[in-house]
Design an enzyme around this catalytic site. Structure first.
Site, mmCIF file in Angstrom:
data_model
loop_
_atom_site.group_PDB
_atom_site.id
_atom_site.type_symbol
_atom_site.label_atom_id
_atom_site.label_comp_id
_atom_site.label_asym_id
_atom_site.label_seq_id
_atom_site.Cartn_x
_atom_site.Cartn_y
_atom_site.Cartn_z
ATOM 1 N N TYR A 293 0.841 -1.204 0.000
ATOM 2 C CA TYR A 293 0.000 0.000 0.000
ATOM 3 C C TYR A 293 0.872 1.249 0.000
ATOM 4 O O TYR A 293 1.731 1.435 0.865
ATOM 5 C CB TYR A 293 -0.891 -0.022 1.232
ATOM 6 C CG TYR A 293 -2.107 0.864 1.158
ATOM 7 C CD1 TYR A 293 -3.319 0.364 0.701
ATOM 8 C CD2 TYR A 293 -2.063 2.189 1.577
ATOM 9 C CE1 TYR A 293 -4.452 1.162 0.659
ATOM 10 C CE2 TYR A 293 -3.191 2.991 1.528
ATOM 11 C CZ TYR A 293 -4.385 2.475 1.072
ATOM 12 O OH TYR A 293 -5.508 3.261 1.035
ATOM 13 N N TYR A 343 -5.866 5.369 -6.937
ATOM 14 C CA TYR A 343 -6.039 5.241 -5.492
ATOM 15 C C TYR A 343 -7.466 4.784 -5.223
ATOM 16 O O TYR A 343 -8.354 5.584 -4.966
ATOM 17 C CB TYR A 343 -5.750 6.593 -4.820
ATOM 18 C CG TYR A 343 -5.976 6.605 -3.333
ATOM 19 C CD1 TYR A 343 -5.266 5.755 -2.499
ATOM 20 C CD2 TYR A 343 -6.882 7.474 -2.751
ATOM 21 C CE1 TYR A 343 -5.464 5.769 -1.128
ATOM 22 C CE2 TYR A 343 -7.090 7.497 -1.386
ATOM 23 C CZ TYR A 343 -6.380 6.643 -0.576
ATOM 24 O OH TYR A 343 -6.583 6.661 0.782
#
Lengths: 390, 139
Positions: A293, A343
């Site tokens: 991430y 995102y």
């Protein structure tokens, strides 16, 4: 029967919308499109679905998604908290549901207009007269964005381990290199150099430049989770869930866990790592590629340490552009990551991990047996290890 | 002078902000086991006591981390403001601002002292500035 979740569920379908800066459609429509695409990918009809799981932050109600898709009944509906920390957790909850027989086909989804709607980066708050309650003790001091929250941790990490902003920049270069060859990526055909990174303006000095921060994007991603036996008969090669874990640790906060003795680590990810390795019986040496991430570059370095790919403080040496790029020791974020592709709160990383298992990534790693995926960092989080079907 | 975003108070945190409004930086001390805690919350994680008293912080501390948020710009802050984590001598860590010092002069571990500032819109906040430590042998 095994008491663990290991290999007791699989991801049988993935679906996504385009990734844009202005979808022109409602978040509910994006969610429905992504769920529909994932079911189509798996070769399932909406009538087969009996579970829907999303993030607490998602605006699309489970029953609204079901109503639009024509899903007749739901046996499981749940939401996972803590922003992007939810991503792998949603899949874990779905895996728990199908492994126990509570449900058979659970779709996890996340869809938002984060660029054209409410922007997490804070710019849509600049004109606000009242601040949301959750900003509580940080807002009066000017700590008003996710970038600023992360930066206080990363500044101390830089101090403790002699890390520079250029070390962080390498993550951005790797992600953008991978995005450049992924037609679905927002930054398709737009790679950057370390010099580009070093020339980009400060967002939070001296930690985060513009190119250290992911961009808000409009879009949606959905994943279909079924028992492995069911997945075997569907359209795609299943990605077995070899391990799934969530983790919160003492004094966890949402992005501002400043009150621990040591604020340089990500103990939530350390806990998730411990559980993933124990459940799967694997070690970092068994992972061919990972999706780490990357909403902000510094926590990718810290994750490499928490996950055991290198020792504490050594990520600055491990995280070279060569090591992390396709063909390197541990290629990461082969779709371009949150920085380069989109995102979508980490859900697009899980979809990319599934493609790596199937052998269909735009940046396919050779001989993939196991893929590690992590969810949001600096928050209570989650992780997955996906594996080839047995 | 300027305004500041007003804190959102709850039944658990009101004492802290009321303390600042009365020029006092307060810390919760558990009545059961005397452990200090911050940010404010109802229960002691060590002994689960709900009883506590506020004590006044000594105001002396050290910089644990600091950054300068540059973007986006906010109506409440001048460009270049410094946000810091401060370790108080009591063992409590606070989010605050560093004032009266050039960013290039700030170092992690630097001794600082608290003061309370009342902003134009009536918000009172703890702020920190550099502290001269007494030379060795004179303390």
């Amino acid at each position: 029967m095994s008491r663990s979740l290991r290999n007791r569920a699989a991801i049988a379908g993935i679906g996504q919308t385009e990734f844009s800066q202005a979808s022109g459609r409602s978040e509910l429509q994006l969610a429905c499109e992504a769920v529909n695409a994932a079911l189509d990918d798996a070769g399932l009809l909406p009538s087969a679905v009996d579970g829907l799981i999303t993030f607490t932050m998602d605006s699309s109600e489970e029953v609204e998604v079901a109503r639009n898709l024509g899903i007749p009944t739901l046996a499981v509906f749940a939401r996972v908290p803590y922003g992007g920390g939810a991503a792998c957790g949603a899949v874990m909850q779905a895996a728990m549901a199908v492994a126990t027989g509570v449900a058979n086909v659970v779709v996890c989804y996340r869809a938002f207009n984060e660029r054209s709607g409410m922007r997490f980066g804070g710019t849509s708050m600049a004109g606000a007269t009242a601040l949301p309650a959750w900003l509580d003790v940080v807002a009066p001091f000017g700590l008003l964005t996710p970038a600023a929250w992360v930066a206080l941790h990363a500044r101390r990490y830089m101090h403790e381990y002699g890390v520079t902003n250029e070390n962080f920049g390498r993550i951005a270069v790797v992600d953008r290199r991978h995005a450049a060859t992924n037609p679905a990526a927002w930054f398709y055909e737009r790679p950057i150099t370390l010099e580009d990174h070093q020339r980009s303006r400060w967002i939070v000095e001296p930690v985060l430049r513009l190119l250290d921060c992911c961009q808000e994007i409009d879009g949606g991603v959905a994943l279909v989770v079924t028992p492995p036996e069911r997945a075997r008969d569907l359209r795609q090669r299943p990605a077995l869930i070899a391990a799934a874990a969530q983790g919160a640790t003492a004094d966890s906060e949402m992005m501002t866990s400043y009150y621990r003795d040591d604020i340089t680590g990500l103990p939530e990810m350390g806990l998730v790592a411990k559980k993933l390795w124990a459940e799967s019986g694997l070690t970092p040496a068994d992972i061919q590629t990972a999706f780490l991430y990357d909403h902000f570059t510094p926590f990718v370095l810290v994750q490499l340490e928490e996950l055991g790919f290198c020792a504490r403080g050594e990520a600055k040496d491990f995280a070279t552009i060569e090591n992390l790029s396709l063909g390197g020791r541990l290629p990461i974020n082969t779709s371009g990551g949150l920085l380069g592709e989109a995102y979508i709160h980490g859900m697009n990383g899980i979809a990319e991990a599934v493609r790596q298992i199937r052998g269909t990534s735009c940046n396919q790693v050779a001989h993939v047996e196991h893929v590690l995926v992590t969810a949001g960092t600096g928050v209570p989080t989650s992780g997955l290890i996906l594996a080839q079907p047995v | 002078m300027s305004d500041r975003p007003a804190p959102t108070t709850t039944l658990d945190t009101k004492f802290f902000w009321d303390g600042l409004a009365a020029d006092r930086l307060l810390i919760q001390r558990c009545s059961g086991c005397a452990a200090l805690r911050h940010p404010p919350r109802p229960m002691c994680p060590h002994c689960n006591s709900l009883a506590w008293q506020p004590i006044e912080a000594c105001g002396r501390g050290y910089v644990h981390s600091f950054v300068q948020p540059r973007h986006p710009a906010w109506p409440w802050f001048e460009d270049g403001y410094i946000v810091a984590l401060i370790d108080l001598e009591e063992g409590i860590r606070l989010v605050s601002n560093l004032c009266g010092v050039a960013p290039a002069e700030v170092t992690i571990g630097m001794p600082v002292e608290a003061f309370i500032e009342r902003f134009d819109n009536g918000v009172s906040l703890h702020q920190f500035r550099p502290r001269r430590e007494p030379a060795a042998g004179t303390r």
